[in-house]
Design an enzyme around this catalytic site. Structure first.
Site, PDB file in Angstrom:
ATOM      1  N   LYS A  88       0.719  -1.395  -0.147  1.00  0.00           N
ATOM      2  CA  LYS A  88      -0.242  -0.127   0.048  1.00  0.00           C
ATOM      3  C   LYS A  88       1.254   1.231   0.052  1.00  0.00           C
ATOM      4  O   LYS A  88       0.519   2.310  -0.312  1.00  0.00           O
ATOM      5  CB  LYS A  88      -0.907  -0.308   0.795  1.00  0.00           C
ATOM      6  CG  LYS A  88      -2.288  -0.673   0.609  1.00  0.00           C
ATOM      7  CD  LYS A  88      -3.144  -0.607   2.536  1.00  0.00           C
ATOM      8  CE  LYS A  88      -4.020  -1.806   2.214  1.00  0.00           C
ATOM      9  NZ  LYS A  88      -5.086  -1.738   3.287  1.00  0.00           N
ATOM     10  N   ASP A 124     -10.034   2.697   1.836  1.00  0.00           N
ATOM     11  CA  ASP A 124      -9.915   2.412   3.239  1.00  0.00           C
ATOM     12  C   ASP A 124     -10.663   3.703   3.973  1.00  0.00           C
ATOM     13  O   ASP A 124     -11.573   2.860   5.502  1.00  0.00           O
ATOM     14  CB  ASP A 124      -8.461   2.378   4.127  1.00  0.00           C
ATOM     15  CG  ASP A 124      -7.988   0.620   3.458  1.00  0.00           C
ATOM     16  OD1 ASP A 124      -9.325  -0.207   2.817  1.00  0.00           O
ATOM     17  OD2 ASP A 124      -6.863   0.970   3.262  1.00  0.00           O
TER      18      ASP A 124
END
Ligand code: NDP
Length: 305
Positions: A88, A124
């Site tokens: 990420k 997220d």
């Protein structure tokens, strides 16, 4: 979805109307993302048959191969990728185009291929906020938010809470070093009076006693059966309208959540965050509104509920 994840040496290729989507991680076999996305694509294809040509897979990609994977998968007709541990943050080195959330969170979990390059998004924070709104019926605006942990997930949670108008964000972490790194980052980016932090050596119980907080576990403590709660003060001391959210969803009830339940607090596990971040990613790729219902149904069947 194939039982065994694909590797970079043997993944499928797609040509229109076929479209490839995938999650990249290492390890990746635990990921239920294909189950969520393929269920939602099944629903979409009932209204628009072209989506029956879309397929979501898992690819095991080691950190050293990430750049090669991005190039190769674009060539092979993949138009959307999710990234999970450990990609990420590292992926930022290969991207020139990021949305606002990804840029302030310093992490990307969703990529879309646009003409000749990958664009990075972060869903997220959205997934967490939507979960807190929908499942716990509360929101970040004017709230006091206590985040346990100072890793990537904690950074996304803190950023989202601040962007959504939290009154105060308090980050509590095991190690002072990682805590300070995150606090420095957030203080540089935002109004520093709204962000504070502590370790077990430096917190004061008075800040929490009788006060209503949104408490979020963003540590990995709880992933193993028998792990203790990361909470540093007795849960019964929190205000009665406090809520407790654990980003962990497997196991479904960590010690943190079991203690919240025993003391009668509203609580939820991280499955809803996983589903809502996935729904948002699929909306980015398809340009369609995605109902999370099919994803929840597929996830619950997978976990045997
Ligand atoms: P990181 O590895 O970046 O951060 C881990 C954090 O957990 C650090 O703050 C670390 O503290 C803390 N920690 C680890 N072990 C312990 C321990 N024994 N006691 C106390 N603290 C500990 O992980 P991520 O931020 O990426 O992920 C954190 C959690 O969130 C994971 O459980 C992950 O599965 C979950 N997650 C869930 C998502 C969802 O959709 N539901 C999405 C993303 C993450 P220290 O700094 O001291 O090492």
């Amino acid at each position: 979805m194939r039982d065994i994840p694909f590797s970079l040496n043997e993944h499928p290729s797609f040509s229109l109307p076929e479209v490839g989507l995938a999650v990249l991680g290492h390890p990746i076999s635990h990921s239920i993302s294909p189950i969520l996305h393929n269920a939602a694509l099944g629903v979409l294809s009932q209204e628009e048959p072209t989506f029956s040509n879309w397929m979501y897979e898992r690819l095991d990609v080691q950190p050293k191969d990430l750049k090669k994977a991005l190039d190769q998968l674009a060539q092979a007709g993949f138009i959307g990728l999710n990234l999970t541990i450990p990609h990420k943050v590292e992926v930022l080195d290969f991207l020139v185009d990021l949305d606002h959330e990804a840029s302030v969170m310093g992490a990307v979990n969703t990529l879309i291929w646009r003409e000749d390059h990958w664009v990075g998004h972060n869903t997220d924070g959205y997934g967490l906020e939507k979960a807190i709104n929908e499942v716990l019926q509360c929101n970040f605006q004017n709230a006091k938010v206590l985040i346990l942990g100072a890793g990537g997930a904690a950074r996304a949670a803190a950023t989202q809470a601040i962007l959504s108008g939290a009154f105060l964000v308090h980050i509590h972490n095991r190690s002072a070093n990682n805590l300070n790194n995150l606090l420095n980052l957030l203080h540089r980016e935002f109004d520093s009076q709204r962000v504070e932090g502590s370790t077990s050596q430096s917190f004061s119980n008075d800040d929490f006693l009788g006060e209503d907080w949104i408490v979020i576990n963003a540590t990995s403590l709880g992933l193993k059966q028998g792990d203790p709660s990361p909470l540093f003060t007795p849960i019964a001391g929190f205000g009665r309208n406090s809520v407790f959210y654990d980003m962990i969803y497997n196991p479904p009830k960590t010690t943190f959540l079991a203690e919240a339940e025993a003391d009668g607090f509203k609580h939820a596990n991280g499955l809803s965050m996983l589903v809502y971040q996935a729904a948002k990613a699929l909306a980015i790729w398809t340009g369609r509104e995605i109902s999370a219902k099919a994803m929840f149904h597929a996830a619950n069947s997978h976990f045997g509920d």
